[in-house]
Design an enzyme around this catalytic site. Structure first.
Site, PDB file in Angstrom:
ATOM      1  N   TYR A 167       0.796  -1.511   0.015  1.00  0.00           N
ATOM      2  CA  TYR A 167       0.052  -0.561   0.049  1.00  0.00           C
ATOM      3  C   TYR A 167       0.773   1.749  -0.319  1.00  0.00           C
ATOM      4  O   TYR A 167      -0.083   2.642  -0.340  1.00  0.00           O
ATOM      5  CB  TYR A 167      -1.177  -0.061   1.316  1.00  0.00           C
ATOM      6  N   ASN A 206     -12.862   3.114  -6.725  1.00  0.00           N
ATOM      7  CA  ASN A 206     -12.077   3.378  -7.165  1.00  0.00           C
ATOM      8  C   ASN A 206     -11.248   4.150  -5.565  1.00  0.00           C
ATOM      9  O   ASN A 206     -12.206   4.470  -5.093  1.00  0.00           O
ATOM     10  CB  ASN A 206     -11.468   3.512  -8.091  1.00  0.00           C
ATOM     11  N   ILE A 207     -10.093   3.176  -5.223  1.00  0.00           N
ATOM     12  CA  ILE A 207      -9.616   4.687  -3.948  1.00  0.00           C
ATOM     13  C   ILE A 207      -8.346   5.163  -4.200  1.00  0.00           C
ATOM     14  O   ILE A 207      -7.695   5.123  -3.018  1.00  0.00           O
ATOM     15  CB  ILE A 207      -8.973   2.577  -3.336  1.00  0.00           C
ATOM     16  N   HIS A 223     -14.922   1.134  -1.660  1.00  0.00           N
ATOM     17  CA  HIS A 223     -14.573   0.907  -1.186  1.00  0.00           C
ATOM     18  C   HIS A 223     -13.429   1.187   0.053  1.00  0.00           C
ATOM     19  O   HIS A 223     -11.692   0.649  -0.211  1.00  0.00           O
ATOM     20  CB  HIS A 223     -12.943   0.135  -2.389  1.00  0.00           C
ATOM     21  N   GLY A 314     -15.959   2.667 -16.527  1.00  0.00           N
ATOM     22  CA  GLY A 314     -14.699   2.327 -17.234  1.00  0.00           C
ATOM     23  C   GLY A 314     -14.285   0.926 -15.631  1.00  0.00           C
ATOM     24  O   GLY A 314     -13.772   0.781 -14.599  1.00  0.00           O
ATOM     25  N   THR A 315     -15.715  -0.144 -15.948  1.00  0.00           N
ATOM     26  CA  THR A 315     -15.875  -1.248 -14.680  1.00  0.00           C
ATOM     27  C   THR A 315     -16.508  -2.024 -15.176  1.00  0.00           C
ATOM     28  O   THR A 315     -17.104  -2.490 -16.610  1.00  0.00           O
ATOM     29  CB  THR A 315     -16.507  -0.692 -13.941  1.00  0.00           C
TER      30      THR A 315
END
Length: 375
Positions: A167, A206-207, A223, A314-315
């Site tokens: 991360y 998205n994160i 998320h 975009g998924t």
């Protein structure tokens, strides 16, 4: 009836069914042929476009704007009547696909012009065009591991140092990335429509916070975020943009397969700064096997119940529960437009599908419509 039913542990979808409606009959491709219009420069690939005589008096600025987005550098005056000569088209295109695209976009623009509450659901594809790795499919590895092997509570319990390296790498990478035209188009659309008493909400999987960086205000991050942490002891959630997030992670997290784990002692990993706590921090993201925040899901439910237009951008429509949002909106008769590189398992349930890079297809779709009043 509510779109979703909640239990204390999971989101339960209701049954739905739906067929893709036939294309609107309001828009018609005119088959009358005439000599090429002088506005299309000779020698360009579009110089074979044929225009009926009535086009010159009937073209609309919105049509012109749309076509100059689709075909940069070329000017064609009428959206409804343009017919490309097939021997002038690029090798990787077809007459029918261009006609279908233009007709569908014209239909979508009419729906867009009337929508009061627009919900936009975004996934990894919209950020991939900013150079953000998706960690999906072939090549979707960090060192020797796929995201599914690292983004779990079990992985963090076994090796919190390795998970934090992963991360930390993603956080540092995102600090160098910028929103692409799709992010910008969404943010500009929200700002513009808000002045007209209309609303846009972005529901993102998205994160990376690129929507926030682009200027989106009404944002639901289902998320979580790379730039928030949660204490494993006291539960405190806090924004955190430190670079590096802690001294021990400085220079760590390189994704190359030959790199060895840093094996950072747990006491040197990010720690809670709440007075008297000092607990181990974790990324404030939803990991595989965890439930989504019920408060955010309630907000999502409320937004999807009132939306009169939904965009899926975009998924892949395979990650649940987000994958069921748009199909259930479509099931109650709300137009849904999918913007994605390829068709997805949900494509046939939607009214519109616009293949191609989101940064190319979305800006003309969300541009100011000719009926909008600028204050």
């Amino acid at each position: 009836m509510s779109l979703f039913q909640f239990t204390s542990r999971r989101l339960v979808s209701q049954a739905y069914c739906g067929l893709k409606p036939p294309p609107s009959k309001k828009q018609r491709i005119c088959l009358e042929m005439a000599r090429p219009n002088s506005m299309v420069q000779q020698g360009h690939p579009l110089s074979g476009f044929q225009l009926p005589s009535h086009c010159l008096s009937g073209w609309r600025p919105a049509s012109l704007s749309l076509l100059t987005w689709v075909f940069p550098g070329y000017t064609v005056p009428c959206l409804h009547c343009v017919i490309p000569s097939t021997d002038r088209l690029p090798e990787d295109t077809s007459l029918l696909s261009h006609q279908r695209w233009l007709t569908d976009m014209a239909d979508f623009r009419e729906v867009f012009a009337k929508a009061k509450h627009i919900a936009i659901i975004t996934g990894a594809g919209v950020s991939a065009e900013s150079g953000v790795p998706t960690f999906r499919g072939l090549g979707g590895y960090w060192r020797k591991w796929q995201a599914q092997e690292l983004a779990t509570p079990e992985a963090f319990a076994r090796n919190s140092s390795r998970v934090w390296e992963f991360y930390h790498y993603r956080r540092e990478l995102m600090l160098s990335k910028q929103p692409n035209p799709a992010h910008v188009a969404i943010a500009e659309c929200e700002a513009r429509l808000s002045k007209q008493g209309r609303s846009v909400v972005v529901i993102t999987q998205n994160i990376d916070e690129l929507h926030r960086k682009a200027g989106t205000k009404h944002l639901l991050e289902i998320h979580g975020s790379l730039f928030k942490t949660r204490c494993t002891s006291c539960g405190n959630v806090a924004k955190n943009y430190k670079s590096p997030i802690c001294p021990a992670l400085a220079g760590k997290g390189a994704p190359d397969p030959e790199i060895e784990d840093a094996k950072i002692p747990v006491e040197n990993l990010p720690r809670c700064e709440e007075q008297g706590c000092n607990g181990l921090l974790r990324p404030h993201v939803v990991w595989f096997g965890e439930t989504l925040n019920s408060d955010i899901l309630t907000e999502v439910e409320n937004e999807l119940e009132i939306c009169d237009l939904c965009l899926v951008v975009g998924t892949s429509s395979v990650v649940y529960p987000a994958a069921m949002f748009a199909p259930q909106v479509s099931a109650r008769g709300v137009p849904v437009a999918e913007f994605n590189m390829q068709a997805t398992p949900a494509t046939n349930r939607f009214r519109f599908h616009f293949p191609g890079p989101c940064g190319t297809t979305l800006p003309p779709a969300l541009a100011r419509h000719e009926t909008e009043i600028i204050s």
